[in-house]
Design an enzyme around this catalytic site. Structure first.
Site, PDB file in Angstrom:
ATOM      1  N   ALA A 163       1.113  -0.767  -0.156  1.00 16.75           N
ATOM      2  CA  ALA A 163       0.166  -0.290  -0.012  1.00 16.75           C
ATOM      3  C   ALA A 163       0.708   1.018  -0.173  1.00 16.75           C
ATOM      4  O   ALA A 163       1.827   1.452   0.621  1.00 16.75           O
ATOM      5  CB  ALA A 163      -1.197  -0.264   1.514  1.00 16.75           C
ATOM      6  N   GLY A 270     -14.106   8.276   1.158  1.00 18.67           N
ATOM      7  CA  GLY A 270     -14.580   7.346   0.284  1.00 18.67           C
ATOM      8  C   GLY A 270     -13.162   7.373  -0.022  1.00 18.67           C
ATOM      9  O   GLY A 270     -12.390   7.685   0.156  1.00 18.67           O
ATOM     10  N   CYS A 275      -5.484   1.893  -7.403  1.00 16.47           N
ATOM     11  CA  CYS A 275      -5.926   0.102  -7.681  1.00 16.47           C
ATOM     12  C   CYS A 275      -7.906  -0.306  -7.073  1.00 16.47           C
ATOM     13  O   CYS A 275      -8.262  -0.526  -8.115  1.00 16.47           O
ATOM     14  CB  CYS A 275      -5.418  -0.503  -6.334  1.00 16.47           C
ATOM     15  SG  CYS A 275      -4.019  -0.654  -6.815  1.00 16.47           S
TER      16      CYS A 275
HETATM   17  C1  UDX Z   1       1.113  -0.135 -11.902  1.00 13.84           C
HETATM   18  C2  UDX Z   1      -0.207  -0.330 -12.581  1.00 13.84           C
HETATM   19  O1  UDX Z   1      -1.220   0.844 -12.340  1.00 13.84           O
HETATM   20  C3  UDX Z   1      -0.687  -1.281 -11.169  1.00 13.84           C
HETATM   21  O2  UDX Z   1      -1.870  -1.777 -11.827  1.00 13.84           O
HETATM   22  C4  UDX Z   1       0.304  -2.662 -11.137  1.00 13.84           C
HETATM   23  O3  UDX Z   1      -0.773  -2.939 -10.062  1.00 13.84           O
HETATM   24  C5  UDX Z   1       1.504  -2.213 -10.744  1.00 13.84           C
HETATM   25  O4  UDX Z   1       1.796  -1.613 -11.755  1.00 13.84           O
HETATM   26  P1  UDX Z   1       1.825   2.050 -10.861  1.00 13.84           P
HETATM   27  O5  UDX Z   1       3.563   1.062 -10.685  1.00 13.84           O
HETATM   28  O6  UDX Z   1       1.492   2.620  -9.512  1.00 13.84           O
HETATM   29  O7  UDX Z   1       1.452   0.459 -10.943  1.00 13.84           O
HETATM   30  O8  UDX Z   1       1.444   2.275 -12.176  1.00 13.84           O
HETATM   31  P2  UDX Z   1       2.587   3.955 -12.321  1.00 13.84           P
HETATM   32  O9  UDX Z   1       3.487   4.746 -11.229  1.00 13.84           O
HETATM   33  O10 UDX Z   1       1.913   4.914 -13.665  1.00 13.84           O
HETATM   34  O11 UDX Z   1       4.132   3.757 -13.309  1.00 13.84           O
HETATM   35  C6  UDX Z   1       3.742   2.914 -14.794  1.00 13.84           C
HETATM   36  C7  UDX Z   1       5.241   3.283 -15.184  1.00 13.84           C
HETATM   37  O12 UDX Z   1       5.740   2.135 -15.903  1.00 13.84           O
HETATM   38  C8  UDX Z   1       5.663   4.872 -15.797  1.00 13.84           C
HETATM   39  O13 UDX Z   1       6.563   5.187 -15.104  1.00 13.84           O
HETATM   40  C9  UDX Z   1       5.502   5.048 -17.082  1.00 13.84           C
HETATM   41  O14 UDX Z   1       6.573   5.141 -17.438  1.00 13.84           O
HETATM   42  C10 UDX Z   1       6.039   3.192 -17.219  1.00 13.84           C
HETATM   43  N1  UDX Z   1       6.048   2.740 -18.556  1.00 13.84           N
HETATM   44  C11 UDX Z   1       4.603   2.561 -19.023  1.00 13.84           C
HETATM   45  C12 UDX Z   1       6.964   2.173 -19.539  1.00 13.84           C
HETATM   46  O15 UDX Z   1       8.666   1.633 -18.896  1.00 13.84           O
HETATM   47  N2  UDX Z   1       7.028   1.667 -21.034  1.00 13.84           N
HETATM   48  C13 UDX Z   1       5.359   1.282 -21.273  1.00 13.84           C
HETATM   49  O16 UDX Z   1       4.780   0.692 -22.000  1.00 13.84           O
HETATM   50  C14 UDX Z   1       4.050   1.723 -20.348  1.00 13.84           C
HETATM   51  C1  UDX Z   2      -4.257  -0.742  -2.073  1.00 12.19           C
HETATM   52  C2  UDX Z   2      -4.155  -2.264  -1.033  1.00 12.19           C
HETATM   53  O1  UDX Z   2      -3.933  -1.694   0.879  1.00 12.19           O
HETATM   54  C3  UDX Z   2      -3.088  -2.583  -1.717  1.00 12.19           C
HETATM   55  O2  UDX Z   2      -3.027  -3.827  -0.611  1.00 12.19           O
HETATM   56  C4  UDX Z   2      -2.861  -2.727  -2.817  1.00 12.19           C
HETATM   57  O3  UDX Z   2      -1.441  -3.418  -3.406  1.00 12.19           O
HETATM   58  C5  UDX Z   2      -2.760  -1.443  -3.581  1.00 12.19           C
HETATM   59  O4  UDX Z   2      -4.753  -0.481  -3.017  1.00 12.19           O
HETATM   60  P1  UDX Z   2      -3.017   1.617  -1.511  1.00 12.19           P
HETATM   61  O5  UDX Z   2      -4.551   1.792  -2.780  1.00 12.19           O
HETATM   62  O6  UDX Z   2      -2.516   2.440  -1.839  1.00 12.19           O
HETATM   63  O7  UDX Z   2      -2.740  -0.334  -1.623  1.00 12.19           O
HETATM   64  O8  UDX Z   2      -4.091   2.135   0.178  1.00 12.19           O
HETATM   65  P2  UDX Z   2      -5.017   1.666   1.469  1.00 12.19           P
HETATM   66  O9  UDX Z   2      -4.148   1.920   2.894  1.00 12.19           O
HETATM   67  O10 UDX Z   2      -5.604   0.154   0.690  1.00 12.19           O
HETATM   68  O11 UDX Z   2      -5.785   2.554   1.021  1.00 12.19           O
HETATM   69  C6  UDX Z   2      -6.663   2.811   0.045  1.00 12.19           C
HETATM   70  C7  UDX Z   2      -7.990   3.797   0.243  1.00 12.19           C
HETATM   71  O12 UDX Z   2      -8.775   3.628   1.516  1.00 12.19           O
HETATM   72  C8  UDX Z   2      -7.620   4.739   0.626  1.00 12.19           C
HETATM   73  O13 UDX Z   2      -7.883   6.490   0.161  1.00 12.19           O
HETATM   74  C9  UDX Z   2      -7.704   4.823   1.848  1.00 12.19           C
HETATM   75  O14 UDX Z   2      -7.694   6.621   2.924  1.00 12.19           O
HETATM   76  C10 UDX Z   2      -8.825   4.512   2.774  1.00 12.19           C
HETATM   77  N1  UDX Z   2      -8.653   3.866   3.209  1.00 12.19           N
HETATM   78  C11 UDX Z   2      -8.182   2.800   3.992  1.00 12.19           C
HETATM   79  C12 UDX Z   2     -10.611   3.939   4.152  1.00 12.19           C
HETATM   80  O15 UDX Z   2     -10.740   4.958   3.793  1.00 12.19           O
HETATM   81  N2  UDX Z   2     -10.382   3.779   5.954  1.00 12.19           N
HETATM   82  C13 UDX Z   2      -9.782   2.736   6.292  1.00 12.19           C
HETATM   83  O16 UDX Z   2     -10.738   2.212   6.727  1.00 12.19           O
HETATM   84  C14 UDX Z   2      -8.999   2.373   5.049  1.00 12.19           C
END
Ligand code: UDX
Ligand code: UDX
Length: 480
Positions: A163, A270, A275
């Site tokens: 997370a 919310g 994700c």
């Molecule tokens: C991503 C996905 O959104 C998520 O579903 C998955 O679980 C983990 O990977 P995240 O790492 O948060 O999550 O995405 P982001 O921060 O947007 O990073 C993706 C990176 O890939 C970007 O830096 C983008 O420039 C790069 N990218 C994308 C490439 O290098 N090549 C590509 O063809 C597309």
């Molecule tokens: C989530 C999952 O926790 C993680 O395992 C997965 O790999 C990626 O998606 P992330 O989205 O980074 O991680 O954050 P998380 O801590 O899960 O919070 C998601 C959203 O729910 C946030 O907006 C948070 O504020 C909200 N939240 C979380 C609540 O409103 N109430 C809660 O009790 C917990």
């Protein structure tokens, strides 16, 4: 094969921290994180990393230039690697079949085609990006159809559960590591290779191996079930506000049941983040594709409840401000989707800001970690605003909470940053328009104290007293 060289495609929130921790724990393995974006890679190579994550700076500093490298030389890195993580993004489709629900796998597919094109030796290809069930099979089809002689591939699914805001701790002390692969000797050998990497710091009993489909579905299921808990408690928060119950007390009472547990029961404005919504939409789309409409409708309700919560809270802000915010100045405190991250993807603050702007308010925004450019990028996105000029004219971003609240009619707290708890609210109250309103969308403030200072206070899942004396009505019209 013993893995000596890892390549990670995608230097984002998942690829960057995950590979930094692998490099830290496996000093004998060379880890190269590559990305199409030159800017992102130069940030990873600078003192100011592209993402804010507590503890990440230290890990990167300890390994960068030794066995951890950030590079745009994608081809060379693929050539050298024994194991390749695919960590590119999988955004929800904004067009065509599955628009608004299905994940767009073009980057994952592109990564598979690139690997097939470049590879000259055997590779273990690991999908880290969250993908629909069956994606590994699609990757395999692409790789096999373009295979060079003498090159073989194994595809594994190894979803990431970190997370944001706690990524380093989540990676170092993972509850479990999940690895899915083919139930063939080759598949099992590849699973063992990946296990050996994680076993540098994760006890073997916490490494779960399954078939590929179970692994892919488990990632979607885990996110859907976490989000479902939040929507459940948020649905109860509406009942609390209409009765005398306090949702915090209900959550505590319910969470003390060891079968239910206390986590993810914090009622809020919310959920946001990259994700939850995306993965549930993905799950709903899969259900519909499999002709399981009842199952799809069940999970869709988790998202619908989240939309309802954001709308309910924002409507409360407008109603409280005498049913209009037109011409008023509203301070949005916190723009990230949760504390300890600078990430704004699907942040509820965007919904609040959009509604306030549509209703004619001007807004001041302060967030300790979100960059000003990111805020304007989010609010001028074509799905949020038709007029970037209107946004630029009516949105001001501040560098501290005191200047941001100066002269405002109301504060809407959208992110639970710790620093918001200890602000000097007497000082803030004095410089606001009166009556001054506080809408605590995260239930983190001392509401009694705010009421004592003179604020009108509204929060989630609890009715609060007002700082004015209620008028008593007599049953006798003559004494009205
Ligand atoms: C991503 C996905 O959104 C998520 O579903 C998955 O679980 C983990 O990977 P995240 O790492 O948060 O999550 O995405 P982001 O921060 O947007 O990073 C993706 C990176 O890939 C970007 O830096 C983008 O420039 C790069 N990218 C994308 C490439 O290098 N090549 C590509 O063809 C597309
Ligand atoms: C989530 C999952 O926790 C993680 O395992 C997965 O790999 C990626 O998606 P992330 O989205 O980074 O991680 O954050 P998380 O801590 O899960 O919070 C998601 C959203 O729910 C946030 O907006 C948070 O504020 C909200 N939240 C979380 C609540 O409103 N109430 C809660 O009790 C917990």
């Amino acid at each position: 094969m013993v893995v000596k060289n890892i390549c990670c495609l995608g230097a984002g929130y998942v690829g960057g921290p995950t590979c930094s921790v692998i490099a830290l724990k496996c000093p004998e393995i060379k880890v190269t994180v590559v990305d199409l974006s030159k800017e992102r890679i130069s940030q990873w190579n600078s003192d100011k990393l592209p993402i804010y994550e507590p503890g990440l700076d230290e890990v990167v500093k300890a390994c960068r230039g030794k066995n951890l490298f950030f590079s745009n030389d994608i081809n060379n890195s693929i050539l050298e690697a024994d194991l390749i993580f695919i960590s590119v993004n999988t955004p929800t489709k904004t067009f065509g079949n599955g628009k608004g629900r299905a994940p767009d796998l073009k980057y994952v597919e592109g990564a598979a085609r690139l690997i097939a094109n470049i590879a000259r030796s055997n590779k273990i290809v690991v999908e880290k990006s969250t993908v629909p069930v069956n994606a590994a099979e699609s990757i395999m089809k692409i790789l096999k159809a373009n295979q060079r002689s003498g090159v073989s591939y194994q595809i594994l699914s190894n979803p990431e559960f970190l997370a944001e805001g706690t990524a380093i701790n989540d990676l170092l002390n993972a509850d479990r590591v999940l690895i899915g692969g083919e139930e063939t000797p080759g598949g099992e050998a590849a699973i063992e290779e990946l296990c050996a990497i994680y076993e540098h710091w994760i006890p073997r009993k916490n490494i779960l191996t399954t078939n590929t489909w179970s692994s892919e579905l488990s990632k979607l299921a885990a996110n859907a079930m976490l989000a479902q808990r939040i929507s459940s408690i948020n649905s109860l928060s509406a009942i609390c506000e209409s009765t005398g119950a306090d949702v915090a007390e209900v959550a505590r009472a319910v969470g003390l049941d060891s079968r239910i547990g206390p986590k993810f029961l914090q009622a809020s404005i919310g959920f946001g983040g990259s994700c939850f919504q995306k993965d549930i939409l993905n799950l709903v789309y899969i259900c519909e594709s499999l002709n399981l409409p009842e199952v799809g409708a069940y999970w869709q309700q988790v998202i619908d409840m989240n939309e309802y919560q954001k709308k309910r809270f924002t409507s409360k802000v407008i109603e409280s401000l005498f049913n209009t915010v037109s011409g008023k100045k509203i301070c949005i405190m916190g723009f990230a989707f949760k504390k300890n991250t600078g990430d704004t993807r699907e942040s509820p603050a965007i919904y609040v800001a959009k509604t306030m702007l549509d209703e004619g308010a001007s807004i001041n925004i302060y967030d300790p970690k979100v960059e000003e450019t990111q805020i304007y990028e989010d609010l001028t996105h074509p799905l949020i605003s038709e007029s970037p000029e209107h946004v630029r004219k009516h949105v001001t971003v501040f560098k501290d909470a005191y200047s941001a609240t100066n002269g405002c009619h109301a504060i809407v707290l959208c992110t639970e940053w710790d620093e918001f708890i200890t602000l000097d609210y007497e000082k803030i109250y004095d410089q606001m328009m009166k009556p001054a309103y506080m809408f605590d969308g995260r239930k983190i403030l001392d509401h009694e104290n705010l009421l004592r200072i003179g604020f009108n206070v509204e929060t989630i899942g609890k009715r609060l007293g007002r700082p004015f004396v209620r008028r008593r009505w007599s049953s006798n019209p003559a004494v009205l």
